[in-house]
Motif scaffolding. Structure first.
Motif, short mmCIF file in Angstrom:
data_model
loop_
_atom_site.label_atom_id
_atom_site.label_comp_id
_atom_site.label_asym_id
_atom_site.label_seq_id
_atom_site.Cartn_x
_atom_site.Cartn_y
_atom_site.Cartn_z
N ILE C 35 0.86 -1.20 0.00
CA ILE C 35 0.00 0.00 0.00
C ILE C 35 0.89 1.24 0.00
N THR C 38 2.35 1.74 -3.46
CA THR C 38 1.39 2.35 -4.38
C THR C 38 1.23 3.83 -4.08
N LEU C 39 1.20 4.13 -2.81
CA LEU C 39 1.08 5.54 -2.40
C LEU C 39 2.27 6.34 -2.92
N THR C 42 1.98 6.94 -6.56
CA THR C 42 0.97 7.97 -6.80
C THR C 42 1.54 9.36 -6.51
N MET C 96 -0.80 3.93 -11.85
CA MET C 96 -1.23 4.02 -10.45
C MET C 96 -2.25 2.94 -10.11
N LEU C 97 -3.17 2.71 -11.07
CA LEU C 97 -4.28 1.81 -10.78
C LEU C 97 -3.83 0.36 -10.67
N PRO C 99 -0.92 -1.31 -9.80
CA PRO C 99 -0.41 -1.81 -8.52
C PRO C 99 -1.45 -1.71 -7.40
N GLY C 100 -2.28 -0.68 -7.47
CA GLY C 100 -3.33 -0.52 -6.46
C GLY C 100 -4.28 -1.70 -6.45
N LEU C 101 -4.72 -2.10 -7.63
CA LEU C 101 -5.68 -3.20 -7.69
C LEU C 101 -5.01 -4.53 -7.31
N VAL C 103 -2.66 -4.96 -5.01
CA VAL C 103 -2.68 -5.07 -3.55
C VAL C 103 -4.08 -5.36 -3.07
N TYR C 104 -5.03 -4.68 -3.71
CA TYR C 104 -6.40 -4.81 -3.23
C TYR C 104 -6.87 -6.26 -3.31
N ALA C 105 -6.45 -6.96 -4.39
CA ALA C 105 -6.84 -8.35 -4.53
C ALA C 105 -6.37 -9.18 -3.33
#
Lengths: 209, 575, 376
Positions: C35, C38-39, C42, C96-97, C99-101, C103-105
């Protein structure tokens, strides 16, 4: 080239007749019906989401609803007659159609009240179960829209008396709104009668987690 | 009040019909604007009171926790709904739409008048909630149930009921106005004014109005249902709860259902405020840079795309709400997609400046400040829209900083820019330039100083909506110093708005006289025969439009602007 | 001109502020480093756009400022340029999206073998529960909640009998073991937020929500409520202690099981009564509003309360004694002490429980009360 133009009436006149054949009243009504459609669509969405939760008990639909559906259909039909009267220029038919349509619409609202009374007698109070709450909310909001329509119908009747054929378009708009109210009611009634939690879950399950 | 052919128009004569019960869109616009600014002042004072508590905790005895939460709530609600929405649609929309499309008035003037008076009732009901026992609601502007209607939240009795009633009334007013704006744009455009010749201000307000018409029903539905939960004990949103030790009669409802409905309204609401700002700022930049707006068609399509996408992103406000986590993928993706048309708008604004002839007038200063402010607000939105980055930042000061920059300060800068820009048309007099510049610099620099550092409190993890932060070990004492700094700046910016109010009042009577078109603008509202425009706007003849709204610095033209209604040479035989 | 300078200063100041700011994310204490990554991505991308756009405006404002006799260019559009800009933006968005998704998975798929911790929220305090030796949590429901069963466990569910209940705002967790947190609320929305863990989730009454993380650093971490939950929201605190497995087990074994809390016999007098009162105060949530160390929360502190003279909103006064406390707790909004909101609820207590509670309050206040009397 540039021409002086009459400014239209409050609810009427295009400022430029050459621009388009539709009157602002017609466009305005379509936009308004879109807003009302959105309102009831969101209510139905909430209904579908809420009915998937564990405490849902469907309520019996009293027989008065069938009567009121018939009354609203009759009202809508009467206004159709009025509208056809405008087309054919038979103003007597227009007046009769509007009067009968208004009468049936008042009867519809009364009949919905009768259905409420029946439910209360059976002890289905508004807070008894979310199914009840939604039923009262649907009918109340729809009823309010019918009452609002009756005011518009009354104003149109007054204009018809004063201005004659110039009010023809307003009669058409009333008729269109009435058909819309009937359609909304049929969708609401159909949903109340047929939609089950299982069906709702297959349509939009999961949003609540 | 109907005009008849040939004999001109008869403006209403008495004071009452002219300024109070007026059906003239320009008067209604001014009524809307003044009311919104007045209630906005209340919102401003509330925000400064909140800042006093945050900067100097406990120093002001009358700001206890209860009052603090009431201030937070009412500040948010007033600013978003009763100031920004009302001002952009009811104020700017009312004034600009008929003039810019070349109409004599809105198509339903009576409904338009009604819309204002109903809005005023909504404002009065809102204000009334300050004076009922228990005070206004302190549930946060999101009004999340169950908390909003339970004891333990300030104003859980009359306060929340009046709040909901006021919102319902407001929605009725907004719908009346909205029907007018949409229908006027669709039906009352003058000859030659095609949709793709409309100024972007009209496009922005038009699209925002459509969004408002379709999104407000969601708020309407949720407000009605919550009102029933509160007053009749239904369980639409209310699950079984034990509130402060009391078992209540609720059962089975879903707080998440409310959140879905609320944000189905709430996210488009952001664009209801932003789209008019986008449109207006486009016109300001183009006019004052003496250059056509860059990529007009793309700008229009971007407005439409943003409007459409804005109704499928709502659940990005609910990433940690407990909804089905798989929706996170969808809503994060749609949210980041919406950044593409939005970024395009920013590019086109700055490209409009490129090779322009930039007049740094007061409206232009505000417009450029908006682009800078909106850019940072939009960029921080990419943090919060990207679901996994949102999770640690959600409900912290990062969010507060983000939405204040993107939908608080940025649109307000446009409001200021727009008022400085159109004030000469509304009153016939210019606003004072020196006061305007002073107001601009304090507001622009001040708001940057307030909100930029606030993001970092959010990174640190300072949660929003906290009355006090004593004894939290992870919050260093330096954070408190930063809060003091922010409070001091906020107070200065708050007081500086008095400059603006004074300027408005003083210039309306004593300002330098403006000509009909002081900025040399192309759009129709500057081409009225009278300034300020009289009832009916156009005298004998409505204008005819021959070109798009951005003919600035056209090669070969004598002046650096060509009005939309100027007849091209060689076509004038008919006149 | 001033505007251009201002914009340049803003850019420089913003970058310097970012580098020098003492305010930044607390050091990571969980497995969610991705997280933070990703931050960071971003921040780099958005920061770059921020700098470029502002500098571009500043340059344009200077370079193309108003000059007499100059004309702006007339250029309605440039499809190619717009296409390029949109393309570049899309690339940035994807960077950005994606790597974000990813981690979210992971974020939404807790491991099967995770330790289950239940967090229960109420205005304005936390309670916790672990599964007992059988490894299963017993069922629970709002209807089961009463003074003896504050978490509302189903008394007839055999799986719940050995569940370990943690009363009070502090919970311990073992280092390095994935924890699946189940969350529920008794009253309103809350949010279980421990910044160093990054992951978090709302507590929603009527449903059970969840999230997971693995603590990777020992230490004490503050729990905050990060979803507005009423007037005491800012004071809804708790503590997570991350320690090694052995220390955790020791702590866990010292906590009572559900069965133990239910079979407690009612105390009759003296010390035992005070002790029962203390437990009761804990389970009823009194400490959400009343401190015992003299600090002011939503309601007055119990330290030194007994024996003092209370002033009311209407200006009247009364001596705080047994009779007063009995009366007040039975009907808390009849008289409102000055300076406090009238929100204290009525509690469903037996006479015996009430006596225990008053005895406990008395034990906290008498000394001070006597002093006050002596001074008079």
């Amino acid at each position: 080239m540039a021409m002086p133009l009459p400014l239209g009436r409050h609810e009427g006149g295009s400022t430029h007749p050459g621009r388009s054949a539709t009157s602002p009243g017609k466009t305005g009504l379509w936009v308004f019906m879109a807003v009302v459609t959105m309102l009831f669509a969101l209510l139905l969405f909430a209904y579908m989401m809420r009915m998937q939760l564990y405490d849902w008990h469907p309520l019996p639909l009293p027989w008065q609803l069938w009567l009121s559906t018939t009354l609203l259909a009759a009202s809508s039909l009467a206004l159709l007659v009025a509208r056809l009267g405008v087309w054919r220029g038979r103003w007597g038919e227009v007046r009769v159609g509007m009067a009968v349509g208004g009468g049936f619409a008042i009867a519809f609202v009364a009949c919905q009240g009768w259905a409420w009374q029946q439910l209360l007698e059976w002890d289905y109070g508004v807070a008894g179960n979310p199914a009840n709450s939604f039923f009262y909310l649907f009918t109340a909001l729809h009823g309010l829209h019918v009452l609002g329509g009756l005011i518009a119908l009354g104003l149109t009747a007054r204009r018809l008396r004063r201005e004659g054929p110039a009010a023809g378009i307003a009669v058409q708009l009333c008729a269109r709104y009435w058909h819309f109210l009937l359609a909304v009611w049929l969708v609401l009634f159909g949903t109340l009668g047929t939609l089950t939690p299982a069906l709702a879950r297959s349509i939009c399950g999961g949003l609540l987690g | 009040m109907a005009y008849s052919h040939g004999d001109g128009h008869h403006p209403p004569q008495s004071f009452w019909t002219r300024y109070v019960w007026s059906q003239d869109h320009k008067v209604i616009a001014v009524q809307y604007t003044i009311t919104a600014i007045l209630i906005g002042l209340v919102g401003l004072v509330l925000s400064n009171l909140m800042r006093l508590q945050l900067g100097f905790p406990g120093r002001f005895a009358f700001i206890d926790a209860q009052h603090y939460y009431q201030f937070v709530t009412m500040h948010g609600m007033i600013m978003v709904i009763y100031l920004l929405t009302a001002l952009f649609l009811g104020g700017f929309g009312n004034y600009l739409i008929p003039l810019m499309v070349g109409a004599r008035d809105m198509v339903f003037p009576f409904l338009n008048m009604l819309s204002y008076w109903v809005y005023l009732v909504a404002v009065l009901v809102l204000v009334a909630s300050f004076f009922v026992p228990g005070g206004p609601t302190g549930a946060g502007w999101t009004l999340y149930p169950p908390q909003a209607i339970l004891p333990g939240t300030p104003g859980d009795g009359a306060g929340i009921i009046l709040m909901l009633v006021s919102l319902l009334i407001f929605i009725v007013a907004a719908t009346m106005g909205g029907l007018n704006y949409v229908t006027t744009v669709l039906q009352a455009r003058t000859e030659g004014m095609t949709m793709f010749r409309l100024p972007l201000s009209v496009w922005g307000i038009f699209m925002a109005t459509i969004l408002a018409l379709l999104a407000f029903p969601a708020l309407f539905v949720s407000a009605v249902m919550m009102l029933l939960d509160k007053t009749l004990g239904t369980s639409f949103f209310m699950p079984a709860v034990i509130s402060l030790g009391q078992t209540l009669g609720y059962k089975g409802g879903s707080p998440l259902l409310f959140q879905h409905l609320f944000w189905f309204f709430g996210h488009p609401e952001v664009y209801i405020v932003a789209l008019p700002a986008f449109g207006i700022v486009s016109d300001l930049i183009s006019t004052h840079a003496r250059k056509n707006i860059f990529g007009y068609r793309m700008m229009v399509w971007a407005i439409i795309a943003i409007g459409v996408l804005s109704v499928v992103v709502w659940a990005h406000h609910m990433f940690v709400s407990g909804m089905n986590p798989y929706f996170g993928f969808f809503f994060a993706t749609t949210t980041l997609i919406i950044a593409i048309p939005t970024a395009l708008k920013v590019y086109n604004w700055v490209l409009t400046l490129w090779r322009g002839n930039i007049h740094l007038t007061v409206p232009m200063l505000f417009a450029i400040a908006f682009v800078s402010m909106f850019t940072i607000g939009g960029l921080t939105g990419l943090f919060l829209g990207n679901v996994s980055v949102d999770i640690p930042l959600s409900n912290t000061y990062f969010v507060v900083a983000h939405f204040h920059m993107v939908m608080g300060v940025a649109p307000i800068l446009v409001v200021f820019g727009g008022l400085y820009h159109w004030f000469p048309k509304v009153t016939g007099r210019m606003l004072n330039d020196t006061l305007g510049k002073l107001h601009f610099w304090i507001t622009f620099v001040g708001t940057y100083l307030i909100y930029f550092p606030m993001h970092y409190l959010g990174f640190l993890g300072m949660p929003r909506r906290y009355y006090a932060y004593d004894n939290y070990q992870f919050i260093p004492p330096s954070a408190q110093q930063l809060n003091v700094f922010i409070t001091v700046v906020a107070l200065i910016v708050g007081v500086a708005q008095l400059l603006f109010l004074f300027n408005l009042a003083w210039s309306a009577f004593k300002g330098r006289l403006a000509g009909p078109n002081p900025w040399g603008a192309t759009t129709l509202e500057w081409q009225t025969p009278d300034t300020p425009p009289t009832h009916g706007n156009w005298g004998e003849a409505q204008p005819v439009v021959y070109r798009w709204a951005y003919e600035y610095s056209v090669p070969g033209a004598t002046e650096d602007f060509v009005p939309q209604n100027l007849m091209p040479e060689g076509e004038g035989e008919g006149e | 001109m001033a505007l251009a300078i201002a914009l340049v200063i803003i850019v420089v100041a913003a970058v310097l502020f970012h580098v020098l700011s003492p305010w930044w994310m607390t050091p990571l204490a969980s497995n969610w480093g991705q997280i933070d990554t990703t931050l960071s991505i971003t921040i780099v991308i958005t920061g770059l756009v921020f700098v470029v756009i502002n500098l571009f405006i500043a340059y344009a404002v200077v370079r193309y400022r108003r000059r007499v006799g100059r004309r702006a260019d007339y250029q309605p559009e440039n499809k190619k340029l717009e296409g390029w800009l949109m393309g570049l933006t899309t690339v940035g968005i994807v960077a950005m999206l994606a790597p974000g998704l990813l981690v979210y998975a992971k974020l939404i798929n807790p491991p099967e073998d995770a330790l289950v911790l239940e967090v229960v929220g109420q205005q304005w305090q936390w309670s916790f529960r672990f599964a007992g030796r059988d490894g299963q949590l017993g069922s629970s429901g709002i209807d089961f909640i009463n003074a003896d069963n504050p978490l509302g466990l189903n008394p007839t569910d055999t799986r719940g009998q050995d569940d370990v209940l943690v009363q009070g705002n502090e919970v311990h967790l073992p280092l390095g073991r994935p924890v699946k947190v189940l969350l529920r609320s008794k009253d309103v929305l809350h949010d279980f937020y421990v910044q160093p863990f990054r992951a978090r989730m709302n507590l929603v009454p009527g449903m059970v929500t969840h999230f997971w993380f693995t603590p990777t650093k020992t230490g004490r971490y503050e729990i905050l409520c990060a979803q507005l939950c009423g007037v005491g929201h800012y004071n809804m605190r708790g503590m997570v202690v991350v320690e090694d497995e052995a220390a955790f087990q020791k702590w866990l074994n010292s906590q009572p099981t559900f069965r133990e809390t239910m079979t407690k016999t009612a105390a009759t007098g003296g010390e035992a009564l005070v002790k029962q009162g203390a437990t009761l105060a804990q389970s009823q949530g009194c400490f959400a509003c009343h401190s015992v160390d003299g600090s002011t929360r939503v309601g007055p502190s119990w330290k030194g309360l007994y024996g003092k003279t209370e002033t009311f909103a209407d200006g009247t006064t009364a001596q705080v004694d047994d009779a007063y406390l009995h009366q007040f707790i039975r009907n808390p909004t009849a008289r409102v002490p000055k300076g406090y909101p009238p929100i204290m609820p009525k509690f469903d207590l037996s006479d015996q429980q009430l006596a225990a509670l008053v005895a406990y309050i008395e034990s906290l206040g008498q000394g001070k009360g006597k002093d006050a009397v002596a001074q008079q």
